[in-house]
Design an enzyme around this catalytic site. Structure first.
Site, PDB file in Angstrom:
ATOM      1  N   LYS A   1     -38.321 -30.620  38.733  1.00 47.76           N
ATOM      2  CA  LYS A   1     -37.886 -31.163  40.023  1.00 47.76           C
ATOM      3  C   LYS A   1     -39.091 -31.642  40.839  1.00 47.76           C
ATOM      4  O   LYS A   1     -39.022 -32.662  41.538  1.00 47.76           O
ATOM      5  CB  LYS A   1     -37.076 -30.102  40.775  1.00 47.76           C
ATOM      6  CG  LYS A   1     -35.736 -29.813  40.060  1.00 47.76           C
ATOM      7  CD  LYS A   1     -35.100 -28.521  40.517  1.00 47.76           C
ATOM      8  CE  LYS A   1     -33.748 -28.274  39.878  1.00 47.76           C
ATOM      9  NZ  LYS A   1     -33.253 -26.899  40.057  1.00 47.76           N
TER      10      LYS A   1
ATOM     11  N   GLY B   1     -29.275 -29.983  43.826  1.00 48.02           N
ATOM     12  CA  GLY B   1     -27.805 -30.014  43.836  1.00 48.02           C
ATOM     13  C   GLY B   1     -27.199 -30.921  44.884  1.00 48.02           C
ATOM     14  O   GLY B   1     -27.359 -32.138  44.843  1.00 48.02           O
TER      15      GLY B   1
ATOM     16  N   VAL C   1     -32.048 -33.100  41.594  1.00 43.88           N
ATOM     17  CA  VAL C   1     -32.917 -32.195  42.362  1.00 43.88           C
ATOM     18  C   VAL C   1     -32.116 -31.607  43.515  1.00 43.88           C
ATOM     19  O   VAL C   1     -31.533 -32.339  44.315  1.00 43.88           O
ATOM     20  CB  VAL C   1     -34.147 -32.942  42.930  1.00 43.88           C
ATOM     21  CG1 VAL C   1     -35.013 -31.989  43.762  1.00 43.88           C
ATOM     22  CG2 VAL C   1     -34.962 -33.566  41.816  1.00 43.88           C
TER      23      VAL C   1
ATOM     24  N   GLY D   1     -24.256 -25.283  41.552  1.00 43.73           N
ATOM     25  CA  GLY D   1     -22.802 -25.100  41.692  1.00 43.73           C
ATOM     26  C   GLY D   1     -22.082 -26.373  41.260  1.00 43.73           C
ATOM     27  O   GLY D   1     -22.552 -27.484  41.555  1.00 43.73           O
TER      28      GLY D   1
ATOM     29  N   ILE E   1     -27.892 -31.279  48.007  1.00 41.91           N
ATOM     30  CA  ILE E   1     -28.741 -31.725  49.121  1.00 41.91           C
ATOM     31  C   ILE E   1     -29.182 -33.174  48.914  1.00 41.91           C
ATOM     32  O   ILE E   1     -29.757 -33.493  47.876  1.00 41.91           O
ATOM     33  CB  ILE E   1     -30.008 -30.842  49.249  1.00 41.91           C
ATOM     34  CG1 ILE E   1     -29.641 -29.371  49.387  1.00 41.91           C
ATOM     35  CG2 ILE E   1     -30.881 -31.308  50.405  1.00 41.91           C
ATOM     36  CD1 ILE E   1     -30.850 -28.443  49.352  1.00 41.91           C
TER      37      ILE E   1
ATOM     38  N   ALA F   1     -16.453 -37.811  27.653  1.00 42.90           N
ATOM     39  CA  ALA F   1     -16.973 -37.487  26.316  1.00 42.90           C
ATOM     40  C   ALA F   1     -17.363 -36.014  26.255  1.00 42.90           C
ATOM     41  O   ALA F   1     -18.084 -35.519  27.134  1.00 42.90           O
ATOM     42  CB  ALA F   1     -18.184 -38.356  26.012  1.00 42.90           C
TER      43      ALA F   1
HETATM   44  N1  HSE Z   1     -31.119 -23.128  37.332  1.00 39.92           N
HETATM   45  C1  HSE Z   1     -31.120 -24.030  38.434  1.00 39.92           C
HETATM   46  C2  HSE Z   1     -31.444 -23.230  39.685  1.00 39.92           C
HETATM   47  C3  HSE Z   1     -29.790 -24.705  38.553  1.00 39.92           C
HETATM   48  O1  HSE Z   1     -31.493 -21.992  39.616  1.00 39.92           O
HETATM   49  O2  HSE Z   1     -31.658 -23.810  40.733  1.00 39.92           O
HETATM   50  C4  HSE Z   1     -29.759 -25.915  39.449  1.00 39.92           C
HETATM   51  O3  HSE Z   1     -30.646 -26.916  39.031  1.00 39.92           O
END
Ligand code: HSE
Length: 331
Positions: free
Chosen positions: A206, A135, A133, A308, A137, A46
């Site tokens: 986070k 990325g 939280v 990323g 990891i 979507a």
């Molecule tokens: N803006 C966030 C950072 C991106 O700089 O970690 C990832 O959540």
């Protein structure tokens, strides 16, 4: 050829993470099917604009602007739109329809986690958000499952890559905050509204998620003390350096025992002075790390890419495979 059960996967959103998740589902389909015991069939993606450029080459016929309809027929819904609405309503609808949900939406989980968790528990669906939280990891699952038998006393994380990049460049190369911020934007770390990074809102979201999981209690985001890095100067960074320390934007959540003996949780985001001997001091550029202290396990550190497209897609795919395995085990 194996006749795998077919699991219908709907992806909502096709930004840098969504496009990589869709690409990996399509490209790794056979291997994932063999690993999971079910075929993850991407039934649609979507999007708001059918003609917007994408970061991966994806079949055009998969795109739809009708997210409501896409959610209806899915076994697993992967929400990567970001923002609160319509993501929240779509997730609620998906859960009510019995679908499992995977999301990377930190703002949504920080603001509506309790409600969404309750909705998933009510229908016995799985709601997972490893990618929300830090990325790539793995940190949500370790806190929630691997350390479930231990008592966590403190979680201390560098969970915002942009501010870590800025502070690290100022510390190690003497860059100005403005230059470092410009490069962080080019690298794709910064939020669309950089205030969310620089003033600690992103890290506070986070922190809320980490604290709620680590301490089995809801820690509302407005209860997280928040200070950003806007006021940090080159002189302060130099002074810290001469004292053998480094300034890092930390998200800290810890267990407190109130004077009446009732347990409580303190959560805060602030630019902290860390000794250069501490493992968090060695987290450079846009990397993230979460340092966990638990009574039996002692000290643990989880380190890696906190942002990323393809890196974050790895965490999303992990949740997707976990949801798919439930369907297989459940028959
Ligand atoms: N803006 C966030 C950072 C991106 O700089 O970690 C990832 O959540």
């Amino acid at each position: 050829m194996n006749a795998y059960r077919d699991l219908r996967v709907a992806v909502l959103g096709c930004g840098s993470v969504g496009s990589q998740v869709a690409r990996l589902i399509l490209e790794e389909g056979d291997e994932l099917a063999a690993r999971v015991g079910a075929r993850l069939t991407l039934v649609g993606i979507a999007v708001r604009d059918l003609d917007a450029p994408r970061e991966a080459d994806l079949p055009r016929e998969l795109f739809t602007t009708d997210a409501d309809r896409l959610v209806l027929g899915a076994d697993v819904v992967v929400e990567l739109m970001g923002g609160i609405e319509p993501a929240r309503s779509l997730i609620v609808r998906a859960l009510e329809g019995g679908a499992d949900v995977v999301t990377a939406n930190k703002a949504l989980i920080a603001a509506h986690g309790p409600e969404l968790r309750a909705a998933s528990e009510q229908v016995g669906a799985q709601l997972s958000y490893e990618a929300a939280v830090a990325g790539a990891i793995p940190i949500i699952r370790p806190l929630e499952w691997s350390l479930a038998g231990d008592r966590i006393t403190r979680v201390m994380g560098i969970v915002n890559g942009s501010t870590n990049y800025i502070l690290d460049r100022m510390d190690r190369f003497g860059d100005t905050a403005e230059d470092a911020m410009r490069v962080a934007a080019e690298l794709g770390f910064l939020e669309a509204d950089p205030t969310l990074d620089v003033e600690g809102y992103d890290a506070a979201q986070k922190a809320t998620i980490l604290a709620s999981i680590a301490f089995h209690t809801e820690v509302p985001v407005d209860k997280v003390h928040r200070e950003g890095i806007r006021e940090i100067t080159a002189e302060q960074i130099e002074t810290a350096k001469h004292a053998g320390s480094v300034i890092k934007l930390l998200a800290v959540a810890e267990r407190l025992a109130a004077s009446d003996g009732t347990p409580g949780v303190s959560a805060r985001v602030y630019p902290a002075l860390i000794s250069r001997d501490h493992p968090l001091a060695a987290v450079h550029e846009g990397k993230n790390a979460v340092f966990v202290e638990a009574e039996a396990a002692g000290e643990l550190m989880f380190y890696g890419a906190g942002a990323g497209g393809v890196e974050t897609a790895s965490a999303v795919l992990g949740d997707l495979v976990s949801a798919a395995r439930r369907h297989v085990v459940g028959g």
